[in-house]
Structure formats: C-alpha cells, structure tokens
Scaffold this motif. Structure first.
Motif, PDB file in Angstrom:
ATOM      1  N   ALA A  14      51.880  84.595  59.770  1.00 15.33           N
ATOM      2  CA  ALA A  14      51.488  84.740  58.420  1.00 15.33           C
ATOM      3  C   ALA A  14      52.041  85.984  57.437  1.00 15.33           C
ATOM      4  CB  ALA A  14      50.043  84.538  58.005  1.00 15.33           C
ATOM      5  N   GLY A  15      52.865  85.946  56.433  1.00 15.70           N
ATOM      6  CA  GLY A  15      53.064  87.166  55.856  1.00 15.70           C
ATOM      7  C   GLY A  15      54.489  87.367  55.919  1.00 15.70           C
ATOM      8  N   MET A  83      62.209  82.108  52.607  1.00 12.80           N
ATOM      9  CA  MET A  83      60.937  81.990  52.665  1.00 12.80           C
ATOM     10  C   MET A  83      60.365  83.140  52.797  1.00 12.80           C
ATOM     11  SD  MET A  83      60.203  78.032  54.350  1.00 12.80           S
ATOM     12  CE  MET A  83      60.999  78.509  55.793  1.00 12.80           C
ATOM     13  N   ASN A  84      59.654  83.769  51.795  1.00 14.46           N
ATOM     14  CA  ASN A  84      58.656  84.980  52.121  1.00 14.46           C
ATOM     15  C   ASN A  84      57.381  84.986  51.985  1.00 14.46           C
ATOM     16  OD1 ASN A  84      61.270  86.309  52.294  1.00 14.46           O
ATOM     17  ND2 ASN A  84      61.309  86.731  50.230  1.00 14.46           N
ATOM     18  N   SER A  85      56.557  85.970  52.468  1.00 16.74           N
ATOM     19  CA  SER A  85      55.139  85.670  52.408  1.00 16.74           C
ATOM     20  C   SER A  85      54.478  84.356  52.771  1.00 16.74           C
ATOM     21  CB  SER A  85      54.642  85.798  50.974  1.00 16.74           C
ATOM     22  OG  SER A  85      55.153  87.271  50.328  1.00 16.74           O
ATOM     23  N   LEU A  86      54.980  84.012  53.899  1.00 16.63           N
ATOM     24  CA  LEU A  86      54.569  82.712  54.478  1.00 16.63           C
ATOM     25  C   LEU A  86      53.183  82.450  54.777  1.00 16.63           C
ATOM     26  CD1 LEU A  86      57.889  81.831  56.712  1.00 16.63           C
ATOM     27  CD2 LEU A  86      56.980  80.497  55.092  1.00 16.63           C
ATOM     28  N   LYS A  87      52.559  81.360  54.567  1.00 19.90           N
ATOM     29  CA  LYS A  87      51.416  81.120  54.897  1.00 19.90           C
ATOM     30  C   LYS A  87      51.129  80.128  56.024  1.00 19.90           C
ATOM     31  CE  LYS A  87      50.292  81.956  49.828  1.00 19.90           C
ATOM     32  NZ  LYS A  87      49.684  81.304  48.472  1.00 19.90           N
ATOM     33  N   PRO A  88      49.604  79.954  56.754  1.00 19.97           N
ATOM     34  CA  PRO A  88      49.740  78.763  57.582  1.00 19.97           C
ATOM     35  C   PRO A  88      49.821  77.177  56.753  1.00 19.97           C
ATOM     36  CG  PRO A  88      48.031  80.384  57.829  1.00 19.97           C
ATOM     37  CD  PRO A  88      48.726  80.964  56.643  1.00 19.97           C
ATOM     38  N   VAL A 116      53.623  78.560  60.716  1.00 17.93           N
ATOM     39  CA  VAL A 116      53.190  79.667  60.249  1.00 17.93           C
ATOM     40  C   VAL A 116      51.739  79.878  61.186  1.00 17.93           C
ATOM     41  CG1 VAL A 116      52.751  81.241  58.386  1.00 17.93           C
ATOM     42  CG2 VAL A 116      54.626  79.380  58.224  1.00 17.93           C
ATOM     43  N   SER A 117      51.755  80.746  61.641  1.00 18.30           N
ATOM     44  CA  SER A 117      50.353  81.269  62.488  1.00 18.30           C
ATOM     45  C   SER A 117      49.637  82.123  61.574  1.00 18.30           C
ATOM     46  CB  SER A 117      50.656  81.589  63.958  1.00 18.30           C
ATOM     47  OG  SER A 117      51.216  82.975  63.642  1.00 18.30           O
TER      48      SER A 117
END
Length: 118
Positions: A14-15, A83-88, A116-117
């Motif tokens: 994540a992030g 894809m930035n600031s990825l979330k679960p 995304v973990s």
C-alpha cells in the motif's frame, strides 16, 4: 481484428506504484479510444480510466482520480496506466479495453493481476 497485450501487473505494498502497459496490434485504425477496467473478486467489472484516440480527453473513476493517470503513445500503439498511492481496494484483475468504430466490435486484453498488500 485487434490484439491487446497487457503487462506490468504485480504485487505492491500500500502506498506504492505500478505502471500497466497495453500494446495494440492488428486493425488499430478502427480503435476509437482505449481504457482500463478492473474486476475484483465477487465484484462487477468497472471502468477505471479511458483516453480518446488522440489523447486529448481522459476520464477516470472517482475512486482513482488524483492517483491514477492514463496516457498513450500512438507511435507505439500503447496505452499506459500509472497507478500511484495504491490501496488494498485497488486489488483486482486489470483489463485493457479498446472499443472500435464498428458497432459491437470491441476488444479486451487477457487481464493482468494487481495485488496491493496492506
């Protein structure tokens, strides 16, 4: 016929960030736009982002606005999804999509897994 080949999926914390690519080949002159959809387990496929043929207009799902950016390189017949600031909750299979000018003649890629973990 249009062929779409995706790449760039994977596992990220994540992030973190990932960039997906989708290369088109075949009758690319029939493509009027390109985009990305995603489908999480147990959920319907949803639109993530789309870009017009000339790249002058884009549209995003509210859930990814400000974090994802779609772009294209027409010289390479390739569309990208940064894809930035990825979330679960972004975890899903991401599909490249190419609608054409021919009614009912749309194309999909094979899908690429993004996990995304937390």
């Amino acid at each position: 016929q249009v062929q779409l080949v995706e790449s760039g999926g994977g596992l990220v914390q994540a992030g973190g960030s990932l960039r997906l690519s989708c290369a088109a080949s075949g009758s690319i002159f029939t493509i009027k736009a390109m985009g990305w959809y995603r489908q999480a387990p147990g959920k319907q496929r949803e639109l993530v982002a789309v870009i017009t043929r000339g790249g002058t207009s884009t549209n995003y799902a509210d859930s990814v606005k400000g974090r994802f950016t779609i772009s294209r390189d027409n010289a390479k017949n390739t569309v990208y999804l940064q894809m930035n600031s990825l979330k679960p909750e972004d975890t899903a299979v991401y599909y490249c999509y190419a609608p054409t000018w021919r009614v009912g003649d749309d194309y999909w890629g094979q899908g690429t897994q993004v996990t995304v973990s937390s």
